[in-house]
Design a protein around this motif. Structure first.
Motif, short mmCIF file in Angstrom:
data_model
loop_
_atom_site.label_atom_id
_atom_site.label_comp_id
_atom_site.label_asym_id
_atom_site.label_seq_id
_atom_site.Cartn_x
_atom_site.Cartn_y
_atom_site.Cartn_z
N GLU A 95 0.82 -1.12 -0.06
CA GLU A 95 -0.03 -0.11 0.04
C GLU A 95 0.89 1.34 -0.08
OE1 GLU A 95 -0.59 -2.71 1.86
OE2 GLU A 95 -2.46 -3.10 1.99
N ALA B 186 4.59 10.06 -6.62
CA ALA B 186 5.60 10.69 -7.37
C ALA B 186 5.27 10.96 -8.70
CB ALA B 186 6.62 9.61 -7.57
N ILE B 187 4.16 10.41 -9.25
CA ILE B 187 3.52 10.71 -10.63
C ILE B 187 2.99 12.27 -10.70
CG2 ILE B 187 1.63 10.19 -12.13
CD1 ILE B 187 2.50 7.17 -11.79
N TRP B 188 2.26 12.15 -9.29
CA TRP B 188 1.59 13.75 -9.22
C TRP B 188 2.54 14.60 -9.13
CZ3 TRP B 188 -2.97 13.81 -11.30
CH2 TRP B 188 -3.76 12.90 -11.13
N GLU C 38 3.32 5.74 -2.64
CA GLU C 38 4.49 6.50 -2.98
C GLU C 38 4.85 6.85 -4.61
OE1 GLU C 38 7.47 5.27 0.93
OE2 GLU C 38 7.80 4.38 -1.36
N ALA C 39 4.34 5.53 -5.39
CA ALA C 39 4.36 5.54 -6.73
C ALA C 39 3.31 6.58 -7.48
CB ALA C 39 3.97 4.29 -7.55
N TYR C 40 2.23 6.57 -6.96
CA TYR C 40 1.14 7.73 -7.24
C TYR C 40 1.39 9.01 -7.03
CZ TYR C 40 -1.91 4.42 -9.76
OH TYR C 40 -2.10 3.19 -10.52
N LEU D 176 3.98 1.63 -0.85
CA LEU D 176 4.90 1.64 -2.08
C LEU D 176 3.66 2.31 -3.34
CD1 LEU D 176 6.64 -1.65 -2.12
CD2 LEU D 176 7.82 0.44 -2.06
N LEU D 177 2.54 1.70 -3.42
CA LEU D 177 1.68 2.38 -4.35
C LEU D 177 1.36 3.68 -4.18
CD1 LEU D 177 -0.50 1.18 -6.55
CD2 LEU D 177 -2.14 0.88 -4.59
#
Lengths: 235, 117
Positions: B65, B74-76, B70-72, B67-68
């Protein structure tokens, strides 16, 4: 297209893009099921893959703009190429950040010297180099031509990234490409399809916005130079 | 190494000392058949204590959760970073445009004054 019509088209596209983004996030987090072996972290895939596709689109735009500039020599094509490179960098950063976060869970490490990862990193660094060149070398004809040549050559990395996983193997999964495992749930397919639509719109909007900015900057710089030569502008 | 005398160790401290003594006494009094390999084993233990080794199942301990998110996130951050960069560039361009307008107005005023004079 007149400026007013162009503005309206931009706003309309922006509204559609935001709507797609909201629906896409809703489908990814509330509708698409959690993947059996990887768990919830697999949901990174729905934005990671479309971001990689956005990077390909940005690189293609840069290539088209560069070819256009080399053949026509107009500032509009140069602005188009620059906008494509900007988008390729932004999308490439998204790919290179989201990918390792997924890999840390799936592979147990953030990075591996895998052919696809290396090719993607090289592509990102090339377009970053293009951006640095444009930002710090002024906007002379020579710089524009050199950047256009770089834009033409850099696009060779796009098919290399795509084929790397087939030609040289590596750990990187090939879920949706030829010989891949495929997606086994319709909601997962829907989430990915919406991701592709959203990132396509995002790419178009960014390229449009950045192109207008670069075009306006080029026109202003030419005007400023003319004013200086006429002794109008102070410094 | 001499074993600790259990009888002559008075007070609460002696309990810990006694336990340590028992262990040490055991090592000293009854050497194992592998005693010749003991220095090597100790060296290995020393290495294990001082070096860091990864847990092969460590990835399972990470929160999917987190990591998910963090990934989203980072995209934003990247998306808004590009928008912010464009906005800053537009502001700079507007400022330079305003300066050019002022310069042209000044030049026009001076030209007018000269033609009147």
């Amino acid at each position: 297209m007149t400026t007013r019509k162009s503005d309206r088209a931009f706003v309309a596209l922006l509204v559609v893009g935001v709507a797609c983004l909201v629906v896409s996030l809703q489908v990814i987090f509330l509708r698409a099921p959690i993947e059996a072996s990887m768990g919830i972290v697999q949901k990174v895939f729905y934005f990671h893959v479309p971001a990689a596709y956005g990077m390909y689109l940005g690189a293609t735009v840069c290539f088209a703009g560069s070819v256009g500039y080399l053949s026509r020599g107009t500032l509009g094509w140069d602005a188009f190429a620059r906008a494509g490179a900007d988008v390729a960098v932004a999308m490439g950063l998204m790919v290179m950040i989201s990918g390792p976060l997924w890999a840390s869970k799936s592979w147990g490490k953030y990075w591996d010297w895998d052919p696809r990862l290396i090719a993607s990193l090289m592509c990102l660094m090339l377009y970053m180099g293009y951006g640095v060149l444009r930002a710090f070398s002024g906007s002379t004809e020579a710089v524009r031509r050199f950047a256009a040549a770089l834009g033409v050559l850099s696009v060779a990395l796009v098919p290399m990234i795509h084929l790397s996983v087939h030609k040289w193997g590596g750990q990187h999964p090939k879920v949706i490409s030829k010989g891949g495992g495929g997606i086994h749930h319709p909601d997962m397919k829907l989430a990915l399809a919406l991701g592709f639509v959203t990132f396509t719109l995002l790419t178009i909007l960014w390229v449009w916005q950045r192109m207008r900015l670069h075009q306006a900057t080029s026109r202003f710089e030419a005007l400023e130079q003319e004013a200086l030569e006429l002794g109008v502008a102070g410094d | 190494m001499e074993p600790i005398n259990l009888v002559s160790s008075p007070g609460p401290v002696c309990v810990q000392s006694s336990l340590a003594g028992l262990v040490l006494a055991g090592q000293t009094a009854a050497p194992s058949p592998e005693s010749s390999a003991a220095p090597a084993t100790r060296a290995q233990e020393g290495e294990r204590e001082q070096g860091f080794k990864p847990d092969p199942g460590g990835a399972n301990l990470q929160s999917g959760e987190l990591l998910l998110i963090e990934a989203y996130a980072a995209i934003w951050v990247v998306a808004f970073g590009l928008i912010l960069h464009t906005w800053r560039k537009q502001r700079q361009l507007t400022a330079r445009l305003d300066q050019l307008q002022r310069d042209i107005a000044q030049e026009r005023d001076r030209g007018d004054r000269e033609s009147e004079g």
